[in-house]
Design a protein around this motif. Structure first.
Motif: not given
Lengths: 277, 300
Positions: B70-72, B74
């Motif tokens: 999730y944190r990656d 875009p």
């Protein structure tokens, strides 16, 4: 627009879509206006002899407070600094209290970036509170001084440098508020700490520290003292008995910045990057 | 039309102190289907979903959307829409400004705010402070937040809690529509009956571990089939069953015969000249299978 600027803009939207900011701004304006106006009248009255020196029991003779305008104008920060701290702390602890960290981190998963954006935003909001407080202290305080025939020094560049340094101090105080908010995410605890420290603990510490030269030097590094050093004038420094020189204005600024950075970095580790449950 | 990504949980574990909240959980969720993520309260559903969304750090394992954490992502809100609990609001903000804040953060056009509020039926309350919202309205606002970026993946934690019957019917159709458009839809619930009309697949966990995975119909197991049969002349029916060697017990609505073949009973009764008043197969409920899987002792 890049992610950081979007976050800053979202943080501004968070501040201006709730009522807190203008309530605090109104209270700040009234509080500083009353203090600056009232004390300007008192000091100017004594200095110009309109109020008899005997009435305030100073042992007779002419009394001088030094240059009155900077003293009166500095109420904006020397007394008003609690307001940017409060809005910084409330803006941060509110995210924990109302569980808005969840939508915030879903929209922007880079948590360090969000905290940076919040700090930048609050520094600007704090400086905005500085404008409000200075409008009260310079506008009302300066008006009262002029009414007593004391030169309000509004055309003096020193006055405007003090104004600029006050804006910087108020911005840094808001950043300290953000740092405190991540350090102590519990909103009630955070508010109690802000009020107890700024209104009670620090003034007492500064007074106690000022009696000995050694402690006075340490006392210069208390945040309130550093702030007064940055601004360059304060009713508190006027009242201190020992003759220790305060920090230089830029040193005071760096001390304040140090408090803000330390609290924010430690707070990031202890609360901001933890699990959001 | 946004397309869904595959959600993949790979060996997710989470320990709080010494207690394992989630233990070695692995499963995938396919686009174009509604997947029910089921388990009793405290089974680890919310923790798993929060790990998936990067809000809680897993002790080990990875959870990804099309292979990306999730944190990656875009554009997180344009890829995944999530509604977690019904209380993530500043009560002093209006619904419109609440969504506006996150539209700005995610770089979405401000027009999306009214679009999603209309979509969830809150357009008339857009300018109202959220503090005055009912639980059902908060659920809808949470859903509006999930839809803000028109994402291909929806992750909804207990979205039916607190909805009125009209709202429940609405959300069932909504989930079906989202999946029909090719999106990935993962919906958690502690009640199978709440979601059984909308889900295609089920993932069931209990005590932090996966206990069942498959299409909804896989819960429709019939280990001990029963047929209910009755007659105005019950004594002769009993005699016929006994003679044919079919075990039975006496139930509230008739005899519960231990066979899954109503035609056999019909034939026996016909042959014995016994008139039948009731004859139907009793389906073992999905709920029964669900309860058996999660351990019936739990409070649901």
């Amino acid at each position: 627009m890049n992610m950081f600027l979007r976050s800053v803009s979202a943080e501004f939207a968070k501040i201006f879509t709730t009522r807190l900011w203008w309530i605090l701004a109104i209270v700040l304006f009234c509080y500083i206006g009353l203090l600056a106006g009232g004390l300007a009248a008192l000091f100017a009255g004594i200095q110009t002899g309109v109020i008899s020196p005997d009435a305030v029991n100073t042992g007779g003779g002419a009394v001088s407070f030094g240059s009155l305008p900077p003293l009166v104008y500095s109420f904006a920060s020397s007394v008003g600094y609690v307001f940017p701290v409060l809005i910084g702390a409330l803006a941060t602890t509110g995210e924990f209290r109302h569980q808005t960290l969840t939508p915030t981190f879903l929209a922007t998963p880079r948590r360090g970036l969000v905290l940076g954006a919040k700090t930048v935003t609050l520094v600007l909001v704090g400086a905005g509170f500085g404008v409000v407080a200075l409008t009260a202290s310079v506008g009302i305080g300066g008006g009262v001084l002029s009414a007593f025939g004391v030169d309000a020094l509004l055309l003096d560049s020193e006055t405007w440098l003090l104004v600029a340094r006050t804006l910087l101090a108020m911005g840094l105080w808001a950043a300290i508020g953000v740092g405190l908010g991540v350090l102590v995410p519990n909103q009630v605890a955070s508010i109690v700490i802000v009020l107890a420290f700024t209104q009670f603990v620090e003034p007492l510490l500064r007074l106690a520290a000022s009696f000995l030269e050694v402690t006075a030097k340490i006392g210069n590094f208390l945040p309130g003292a550093a702030s007064d050093a940055l601004v360059g004038a304060s009713v508190f420094t006027m009242a201190s008995p020992a003759g220790t020189a305060p920090l230089g204005w830029w040193q005071g600024g760096f001390v304040l910045l140090g408090y803000a950075v330390a609290a924010t970095v430690i707070g990031y580790a202890v609360s901001w990057k933890k699990d959001v449950t | 039309m946004p397309t869904g990504a595959v959600i993949e949980f790979r060996s997710i574990s989470k320990r709080f102190g010494g207690v394992a909240a989630v233990n070695d959980l692995s499963f995938t969720v396919e686009p174009g289907r509604v997947t029910g993520f089921l388990g009793p309260n405290g089974a680890g559903k919310t923790t798993s979903l929060r790990i998936l969304l990067g809000l809680v750090a897993a002790s080990s394992g990875t959870a990804t959307f099309g292979g990306v954490r999730y944190r990656d992502l875009p554009h997180p809100l344009k890829t995944v829409g999530a509604a977690l609990e019904a209380a993530s609001f500043h009560p002093g903000r209006t619904a419109r400004s609440h969504l506006g804040v996150y539209a700005i953060a995610a770089g979405l056009p401000r027009t999306r705010v009214m679009e999603v509020l209309t979509q969830v039926g809150l357009a008339a309350h857009a300018a109202q402070r959220v503090g005055g919202y009912s639980l059902g309205m908060r659920q809808r606002l949470g859903l509006a937040y999930a839809l803000l970026g028109d994402p291909g993946v929806l992750v909804l934690d207990e979205p039916i809690n607190g909805l009125d019957p009209e709202g429940i019917r609405w959300i069932r159709g909504f989930l079906r529509d989202m999946a029909a458009e090719g999106r990935t839809v993962l919906v958690s619930s502690h009640l199978l009956s709440e979601v059984q009309q909308s889900v295609d697949d089920v993932v069931i966990i209990a005590r932090g571990e996966l206990v069942h995975l498959g299409p909804l119909s896989s819960l429709d197991t019939d280990a001990a089939p029963l047929t209910i049969v009755d007659s105005p002349d019950r004594e002769n029916l009993k005699a016929a069953l006994t003679a044919a060697g079919i075990a039975f017990s006496i139930g509230r609505t008739g005899l519960l015969a231990a066979t899954g073949d109503p035609a056999l009973l019909g034939h026996l009764a016909f042959a014995a000249g016994v008139e039948l008043s009731v004859l139907h197969r009793q389906k073992a409920g999905l709920e029964d299978s669900f309860l058996a899987l999660v351990g019936g002792g739990h409070t649901l």
